[in-house]
Design an enzyme around this catalytic site. Sequence first.
Site, short mmCIF file in Angstrom:
data_model
loop_
_atom_site.label_atom_id
_atom_site.label_comp_id
_atom_site.label_asym_id
_atom_site.label_seq_id
_atom_site.Cartn_x
_atom_site.Cartn_y
_atom_site.Cartn_z
N GLU A 56 -3.05 -6.74 -23.16
CA GLU A 56 -2.40 -7.72 -24.31
C GLU A 56 -3.34 -7.12 -25.95
O GLU A 56 -4.61 -7.53 -26.16
CB GLU A 56 -2.07 -9.14 -23.65
N LYS A 125 6.39 -11.46 -25.36
CA LYS A 125 6.39 -11.89 -24.28
C LYS A 125 7.20 -13.69 -23.99
O LYS A 125 7.52 -13.87 -24.33
CB LYS A 125 4.55 -12.79 -24.44
N CYS A 181 0.61 -10.71 -19.11
CA CYS A 181 -0.37 -11.32 -18.88
C CYS A 181 1.04 -12.91 -18.30
O CYS A 181 0.80 -12.71 -16.92
CB CYS A 181 -0.98 -11.57 -19.60
N HIS A 506 7.83 3.22 34.24
CA HIS A 506 8.22 1.93 34.48
C HIS A 506 8.03 0.38 32.48
O HIS A 506 8.83 0.07 32.00
CB HIS A 506 7.86 -0.17 35.44
#
Length: 684
Positions: A56, A125, A181, A506
């Site tokens: 970022e 963002k 973020c 079985h």
Amino acid sequence: MSEPLPFQSIHRHGLVRLAAATPAVFVADPSANARAVLELAQQAERDGVDLVVFPELCLTAYAIDDLLTQQALLDSARSALARIVTATERMRAVLVVGLPLVRNGRLYNCAAAVTQGRVLGVVPKSFLPNYREYYEKRWFAQGVGITDETIELGGVEVPFGTDLLFRAANLPDFTFHLEICEDMWVPQPPSIRGALAGATVLCNLSASNITVGKADERTTLCAAQSMRCAAAYVYAAAGAGESTTDLAWDGQGSIFELGEEVARSERFSRQPQLAIADVDVQRLRLERIRTGSFNDAAVAAGHPEREFRRVDFTLPLHEKDVGLRRALRRFPYVPHRAERLAQDCYEAFNIQVDGLIRRMEATRSKCLVIGISGGLDSTHALIVAAKACDRLGLPRTAIRGYTMPGFATSEGTKANAWKLMQALGITADEIDIRPAAEQLLKDMDHPYARGEKVYDVTFENVQAGLRTDYLFRLANHHHGFVVGTGDLSELALGWCTYGVGDHMSHYAVNCGVPKTLIQYLIRWSVESEQFDAATDAVLTAILDQEISPELVPADASGAIQSTESAVGPYALNDFFLFYTLRQALTPTKIAFLAWHAWRKDGTGRWPFGFPEERKEDYSLAEIRRWLENFVRRFFATSQFKRSAIPNGPKVSSGGSLSPRGDWRAPSDGLADVWLAEVAQVPRK
């Protein structure tokens, strides 16, 4: 129609090479940051990466506060982006970088996708943290609700908004989504709708300062998001060079696929880093197809695919062998995490024990009847039964074990059968089936009854069938039920006789457990001291034996009948089964993965604690040979047996072959489609 890519190409098999980048950071210096980004981009280019995700605000640094509103800085950030755009004209990868951009009088925290000299689009963002140490609303406008917009960059109108998906036009399963973020930390991250709209790769550009324990929180969120969305998740956080005026940074970079971390960078490194992994986007698409609730969620969410704009780009595809940046497990059914070894084995073993306990309670039987050969499968079924009796407070004498030597039973396996039954303290007996078998062969006028050494399938199945007849009648006689011993690998290969002991019982406690896992669970039961020393000694001896049905006498040289010589190594067969049953991959792709996993210089990992003396490698020619055998047996000749198997518990997430559970298929199906795929695998 274009020619298919070479077998060695990762792109032919639906793999995409991703990278989470942690560049050096220069506070409020976009020019220096652009240089740092391009240095890592060049390294990624050399490594054959397709998509590189940077942190970022990586072009300005994150922790620069009010400097974000300075016009000089904003102009410099745009220039840095332009420099990167120009540089990508000579690159093949897509770069995703973070920077502040002004649009319509508002400042946005943005992610820009760049490739081959153009900006594909810009995503703002959505959610801005404004609590504790965060003050993003002081500077930025949030991106929520911004759709169908554009932004001018370098004289070009570029798609702008939270409604963008970036799609490789020439690699159908590769579509990525961007979030930034805080978007990951909210109850409904934007990437959920991106995934429901078709994105297979979810990218998060993060700064995210570090505090004690926060790295685990990020890992949990990324893993959960990739699992929930049936996607890959690429997370890139800021590292060394960010301002430490009030905060610190660890540079955590991670890549996840369906909840599993497949790559990570070193935290707190002073050097720039790339965490690289080859992610299987084809697998992700197939997982969504098989998981119907994924589509249901998209419908419930109002069909998010209608909300997104798709920005297409052409990815230069790898035609050469660039290796495989992906750790592969040679034994995909076997626990592989050292820190979870005891827990995983405990769960697998006790799923079987719990299944058997419930059947014992439901039938109110007075005993369990098991044929004990001294081989792996009956050994494992017996220790499961012993543990079930222990849990129920029943004496182990409630287990009636029978060893039934035939024409080829060796003294070693017979001795081990007796030692195991005695060590466990069960009711043990022996029935020699040879007289009954000889009479049956004589009644049939079989050549063996006339003194000829004819060891055909009839000869073998007479012995196997008699053992089953005895077990079922013994169960009737003692008011009990027969515990089956046949395993998942044998069911997959059809290496079991219809209606006979390794197929019919079985209750089949081993039917959800492949051969490689049975070997490992027996070894774990020894190492974890589930039983006493005498039992452990026998179990260890049984593990050292060659796998054999012991139905045909040894040859003149003394060589015994070998199962793996007939059907192939179980190590390979279980690998083939996992990727066929659990992931529905094509045989060509399975061969590609097996080649990388099993060749000497490949990326295959051995299970934790695997014996050194048993490690071996397989060539592509061997893989092709046994894959063809597996495909023919699995798809064409064995389903009728699986359609009639008794009850038994599913053990592994790798799947089961119960017609009432994981696998439903026609008994008269053909294998031609899959065999045609195998034919495309090179012979060397």
